[in-house]
Design an enzyme around this catalytic site. Structure first.
Site, PDB file in Angstrom:
ATOM      1  CG  HIS A  33      -1.865  -1.139   1.257  1.00  0.00           C
ATOM      2  ND1 HIS A  33      -2.574  -1.504   2.375  1.00  0.00           N
ATOM      3  CD2 HIS A  33      -2.238  -2.030   0.298  1.00  0.00           C
ATOM      4  CE1 HIS A  33      -3.335  -2.544   2.092  1.00  0.00           C
ATOM      5  NE2 HIS A  33      -3.153  -2.896   0.832  1.00  0.00           N
ATOM      6  CE  LYS A  66       1.923   3.973   5.154  1.00  0.00           C
ATOM      7  NZ  LYS A  66       1.615   2.892   4.191  1.00  0.00           N
ATOM      8  CE1 TYR A 121      -1.027   0.572  10.679  1.00  0.00           C
ATOM      9  CE2 TYR A 121      -0.377   2.318   9.194  1.00  0.00           C
ATOM     10  CZ  TYR A 121      -1.226   1.294   9.526  1.00  0.00           C
ATOM     11  OH  TYR A 121      -2.283   0.973   8.698  1.00  0.00           O
ATOM     12  CG  ASP A 170      -4.502  -5.590  -0.274  1.00  0.00           C
ATOM     13  OD1 ASP A 170      -4.304  -5.786   0.940  1.00  0.00           O
ATOM     14  OD2 ASP A 170      -4.433  -4.452  -0.804  1.00  0.00           O
TER      15      ASP A 170
HETATM   16  C1  LIG Z   1      -5.621   3.080   6.230  1.00  0.00           C
HETATM   17  C2  LIG Z   1      -6.942   3.583   6.762  1.00  0.00           C
HETATM   18  C3  LIG Z   1      -8.120   2.898   6.542  1.00  0.00           C
HETATM   19  N1  LIG Z   1      -9.294   3.380   7.046  1.00  0.00           N
HETATM   20  C4  LIG Z   1     -10.511   2.602   6.816  1.00  0.00           C
HETATM   21  C5  LIG Z   1     -10.817   2.308   5.365  1.00  0.00           C
HETATM   22  C6  LIG Z   1     -11.509   0.966   5.422  1.00  0.00           C
HETATM   23  O1  LIG Z   1     -12.891   1.159   5.668  1.00  0.00           O
HETATM   24  C7  LIG Z   1     -10.882   0.280   6.638  1.00  0.00           C
HETATM   25  C8  LIG Z   1      -9.793  -0.712   6.282  1.00  0.00           C
HETATM   26  O2  LIG Z   1      -8.893  -0.050   5.425  1.00  0.00           O
HETATM   27  P1  LIG Z   1      -7.821  -0.892   4.627  1.00  0.00           P
HETATM   28  O3  LIG Z   1      -8.434  -2.159   4.086  1.00  0.00           O
HETATM   29  O4  LIG Z   1      -7.156   0.064   3.638  1.00  0.00           O
HETATM   30  O5  LIG Z   1      -6.788  -1.274   5.776  1.00  0.00           O
HETATM   31  P2  LIG Z   1      -5.356  -1.971   5.586  1.00  0.00           P
HETATM   32  O6  LIG Z   1      -5.438  -3.044   4.532  1.00  0.00           O
HETATM   33  O7  LIG Z   1      -4.877  -2.309   6.930  1.00  0.00           O
HETATM   34  O8  LIG Z   1      -4.462  -0.804   4.967  1.00  0.00           O
HETATM   35  C9  LIG Z   1      -3.311  -0.326   5.609  1.00  0.00           C
HETATM   36  O9  LIG Z   1      -2.349  -1.355   5.516  1.00  0.00           O
HETATM   37  C10 LIG Z   1      -1.045  -1.041   5.131  1.00  0.00           C
HETATM   38  C11 LIG Z   1      -0.115  -2.032   5.783  1.00  0.00           C
HETATM   39  C12 LIG Z   1      -0.603   0.351   5.294  1.00  0.00           C
HETATM   40  O10 LIG Z   1       0.578   0.643   5.439  1.00  0.00           O
HETATM   41  C13 LIG Z   1      -1.593   1.423   5.192  1.00  0.00           C
HETATM   42  O11 LIG Z   1      -1.581   2.224   6.354  1.00  0.00           O
HETATM   43  C14 LIG Z   1      -2.971   0.976   4.941  1.00  0.00           C
HETATM   44  O12 LIG Z   1      -3.123   0.856   3.528  1.00  0.00           O
HETATM   45  O13 LIG Z   1     -10.327   1.342   7.431  1.00  0.00           O
HETATM   46  C15 LIG Z   1      -9.358   4.554   7.771  1.00  0.00           C
HETATM   47  O14 LIG Z   1     -10.452   4.985   8.206  1.00  0.00           O
HETATM   48  N2  LIG Z   1      -8.201   5.264   7.980  1.00  0.00           N
HETATM   49  C16 LIG Z   1      -6.986   4.826   7.516  1.00  0.00           C
HETATM   50  O15 LIG Z   1      -5.953   5.503   7.758  1.00  0.00           O
END
Ligand SMILES: Cc1cn([C@H]2C[C@H](O)[C@@H](COP(=O)(O)OP(=O)(O)O[C@H]3O[C@H](C)C(=O)[C@H](O)[C@H]3O)O2)c(=O)[nH]c1=O
Length: 183
Positions: A63, A73, A133, A169
């Site tokens: 990401h 980060k 983080y 993803d």
């Molecule tokens: C990243 C983020 C997400 N969200 C919400 C959006 C979705 O409704 C839910 C899950 O989001 P997401 O599927 O993008 O979460 P991860 O797959 O853990 O994504 C993160 O994982 C990798 C390892 C990263 O480094 C990034 O910080 C980020 O992309 O949380 C938020 O409300 N705020 C945020 O800052």
């Protein structure tokens, strides 16, 4: 706090010091002054994130947030353990496309500093692993992007198992088809 540079310029491995006694231990988990000195610049964190991944082999990545919302980060694992990965995607970098992987765990308390210009992801190595983080820009859904986890040459050390992925993803573009937005 011991902070050392890794083989790709800009990436830092932070090793906080644990002060143990008969009650348990105390650790300074973040020192702005030490990180800024090691980074050679002032890093302004504005948001803390925390995620729980319940199953082993949960992979979140690769990401990024595109400019002007790009994020530095500082990543740590506060429960379980993960293999944390960063891929250099700075178009002007001599190490463009190179990656590193480090184990972050509640046990080792290590932290990875991932500056803007890198893809970031991790895969869990224990059930109920949690990462916490800091990021240097607020979340922006419109600037949030993914690159297909298995297309950047990263060795995720998955063994024979397929990772658990989000829909975002699974459908991410391949590294070869993707144009980095980072100079
Ligand atoms: C990243 C983020 C997400 N969200 C919400 C959006 C979705 O409704 C839910 C899950 O989001 P997401 O599927 O993008 O979460 P991860 O797959 O853990 O994504 C993160 O994982 C990798 C390892 C990263 O480094 C990034 O910080 C980020 O992309 O949380 C938020 O409300 N705020 C945020 O800052």
């Amino acid at each position: 706090m011991n902070i050392k540079s890794l083989s790709i310029d800009g990436l830092l491995l932070c090793e906080p010091m644990r002060h143990g006694d008969d009650r348990g231990w105390f650790m300074e988990s973040y020192r702005k002054d030490a990180l800024n000195e090691a980074a050679g610049r002032t890093v302004h964190f504005v948001q803390d994130n925390h995620s729980l991944s319940t199953a082993v082999g949960t992979l979140r990545g690769l990401h990024y947030q595109a400019p002007p919302c790009a994020q530095d980060k500082l990543v740590r694992c506060i429960a379980g353990s993960v293999l944390d990965v960063a891929v250099d995607v700075r178009r002007g970098s001599a190490s463009y496309g190179q990656w590193i992987a480090v184990e972050l765990s509640a046990q080792n308390a290590h932290q990875l500093f991932v500056p803007t210009g890198f893809l970031h992801g991790f895969v869990t190595r224990e059930p109920n692993s949690e990462i916490a983080y800091k990021v240097s820009a607020p979340y922006s859904r419109d600037h949030d992007g993914s690159v297909l986890w298995k297309s950047a040459g990263v060795d995720w050390d998955l063994g024979a198992s397929a990772p658990i992925l989000s829909g975002k993803d699974v459908d991410a573009p391949a590294f070869a088809d993707w144009v980095s937005p980072f100079d």
